[in-house]
Design a protein around this motif. Structure first.
Motif, PDB file in Angstrom:
ATOM      1  N   UNK A   8       1.060  -1.234  -0.075  1.00 16.79           N
ATOM      2  CA  UNK A   8       0.206   0.445   0.437  1.00 16.79           C
ATOM      3  C   UNK A   8       1.221   1.452   0.053  1.00 16.79           C
ATOM      4  N   UNK A   9       1.897   1.420  -0.950  1.00 17.70           N
ATOM      5  CA  UNK A   9       2.812   2.550  -0.746  1.00 17.70           C
ATOM      6  C   UNK A   9       3.933   2.290   0.555  1.00 17.70           C
ATOM      7  N   UNK A  10       3.562   1.750   1.400  1.00 18.55           N
ATOM      8  CA  UNK A  10       4.940   1.875   2.388  1.00 18.55           C
ATOM      9  C   UNK A  10       5.655   0.281   1.977  1.00 18.55           C
ATOM     10  N   UNK A  11       7.057   1.469   2.207  1.00 20.90           N
ATOM     11  CA  UNK A  11       8.484   0.474   2.140  1.00 20.90           C
ATOM     12  C   UNK A  11       8.732  -0.331   3.524  1.00 20.90           C
ATOM     13  N   UNK A  12       8.613  -1.592   3.749  1.00 15.73           N
ATOM     14  CA  UNK A  12       9.276  -2.916   4.132  1.00 15.73           C
ATOM     15  C   UNK A  12      10.470  -3.131   4.666  1.00 15.73           C
ATOM     16  N   UNK A  13      11.262  -3.305   5.499  1.00  6.63           N
ATOM     17  CA  UNK A  13      12.503  -3.509   5.696  1.00  6.63           C
ATOM     18  C   UNK A  13      13.012  -4.640   6.273  1.00  6.63           C
ATOM     19  N   UNK A  14      13.294  -5.609   5.910  1.00  6.80           N
ATOM     20  CA  UNK A  14      13.505  -6.792   7.671  1.00  6.80           C
ATOM     21  C   UNK A  14      14.939  -7.433   6.870  1.00  6.80           C
ATOM     22  N   UNK A  15      15.657  -7.801   8.084  1.00  5.74           N
ATOM     23  CA  UNK A  15      17.030  -8.400   8.067  1.00  5.74           C
ATOM     24  C   UNK A  15      17.538  -9.105   7.951  1.00  5.74           C
ATOM     25  N   UNK A  16      18.172  -9.696   7.681  1.00  7.21           N
ATOM     26  CA  UNK A  16      17.627 -11.412   6.994  1.00  7.21           C
ATOM     27  C   UNK A  16      17.745 -12.400   8.157  1.00  7.21           C
ATOM     28  N   UNK A  17      18.324 -11.836   9.739  1.00  3.13           N
ATOM     29  CA  UNK A  17      17.944 -13.162  10.297  1.00  3.13           C
ATOM     30  C   UNK A  17      16.192 -12.697  11.045  1.00  3.13           C
ATOM     31  N   UNK A  18      16.181 -11.441  10.926  1.00  2.00           N
ATOM     32  CA  UNK A  18      14.686 -11.416  11.485  1.00  2.00           C
ATOM     33  C   UNK A  18      13.980 -12.278  10.487  1.00  2.00           C
ATOM     34  N   UNK A  19      14.072 -12.089   9.465  1.00  2.00           N
ATOM     35  CA  UNK A  19      12.995 -12.662   8.139  1.00  2.00           C
ATOM     36  C   UNK A  19      12.851 -14.483   8.826  1.00  2.00           C
ATOM     37  N   UNK A  20      13.557 -15.323   8.958  1.00  2.32           N
ATOM     38  CA  UNK A  20      13.845 -16.516   9.610  1.00  2.32           C
ATOM     39  C   UNK A  20      12.052 -16.710  10.092  1.00  2.32           C
ATOM     40  N   UNK A  21      12.000 -15.290  11.536  1.00  4.92           N
ATOM     41  CA  UNK A  21      11.224 -15.289  12.673  1.00  4.92           C
ATOM     42  C   UNK A  21      10.257 -15.121  12.083  1.00  4.92           C
ATOM     43  N   UNK A  22       9.741 -13.989  10.834  1.00  2.00           N
ATOM     44  CA  UNK A  22       8.543 -13.236  10.566  1.00  2.00           C
ATOM     45  C   UNK A  22       8.360 -13.301   9.403  1.00  2.00           C
ATOM     46  N   UNK A  23       8.534 -14.561   8.773  1.00  2.00           N
ATOM     47  CA  UNK A  23       8.538 -14.630   7.132  1.00  2.00           C
ATOM     48  C   UNK A  23       6.721 -15.458   7.099  1.00  2.00           C
ATOM     49  N   UNK A  24       5.485 -14.381   6.739  1.00  2.00           N
ATOM     50  CA  UNK A  24       4.434 -14.414   6.228  1.00  2.00           C
ATOM     51  C   UNK A  24       3.521 -13.344   7.200  1.00  2.00           C
TER      52      UNK A  24
END
Length: 119
Positions: free
Chosen positions: A58-74
């Motif tokens: 919705x027009x908002x850029x969201x960035x996640x570090x690679x380590x965190x992404x393992x725990x919050x994917x989806x």
């Protein structure tokens, strides 16, 4: 992918506009701690790091570090207003347990570093 609902996007855009810096984006992540082992973090950033995952909702850029992404994917982030105020809520399909306040969790693959709950 990290999903930001339309209502959450509106709130993030409102908050970003107040910062008056067009280079800022929303950084979402986790760190060890909290009652269940990991706590969520959300804040403004303007510097990308190696391995960052980037999404736009919705027009908002969201960035996640690679380590965190393992725990919050989806994960889905929503925002709700009520008579008691408003706040963001996080629904993480990777969490197998969370604390009563909903800001701390653990996954089936990692327990993080649980701390004593502040009641």
């Amino acid at each position: 992918m990290i999903t930001l609902t339309e209502q959450a996007s509106l709130k993030v855009k409102e908050m970003l506009a107040a910062e008056n810096n067009p280079d800022l984006f929303l950084r979402v992540g986790v760190r060890p701690g909290g009652c269940s082992g990991f706590t969520y973090g959300m804040g403004w950033d303007q510097e990308m790091k190696e391995g960052d995952e980037t999404f736009e909702q919705h027009g908002v850029k969201i960035v996640v570090d690679k380590d965190s992404y393992l725990y919050i994917k989806g994960t889905e982030i929503d925002y709700k207003e009520s008579m008691m105020g408003g706040g963001f809520s996080i629904v993480n399909p990777n969490a197998v347990a969370s604390c009563g306040c909903g800001s701390s969790f653990k996954t089936a693959l990692a327990e993080g570093k649980a701390e004593k709950c502040d009641d």
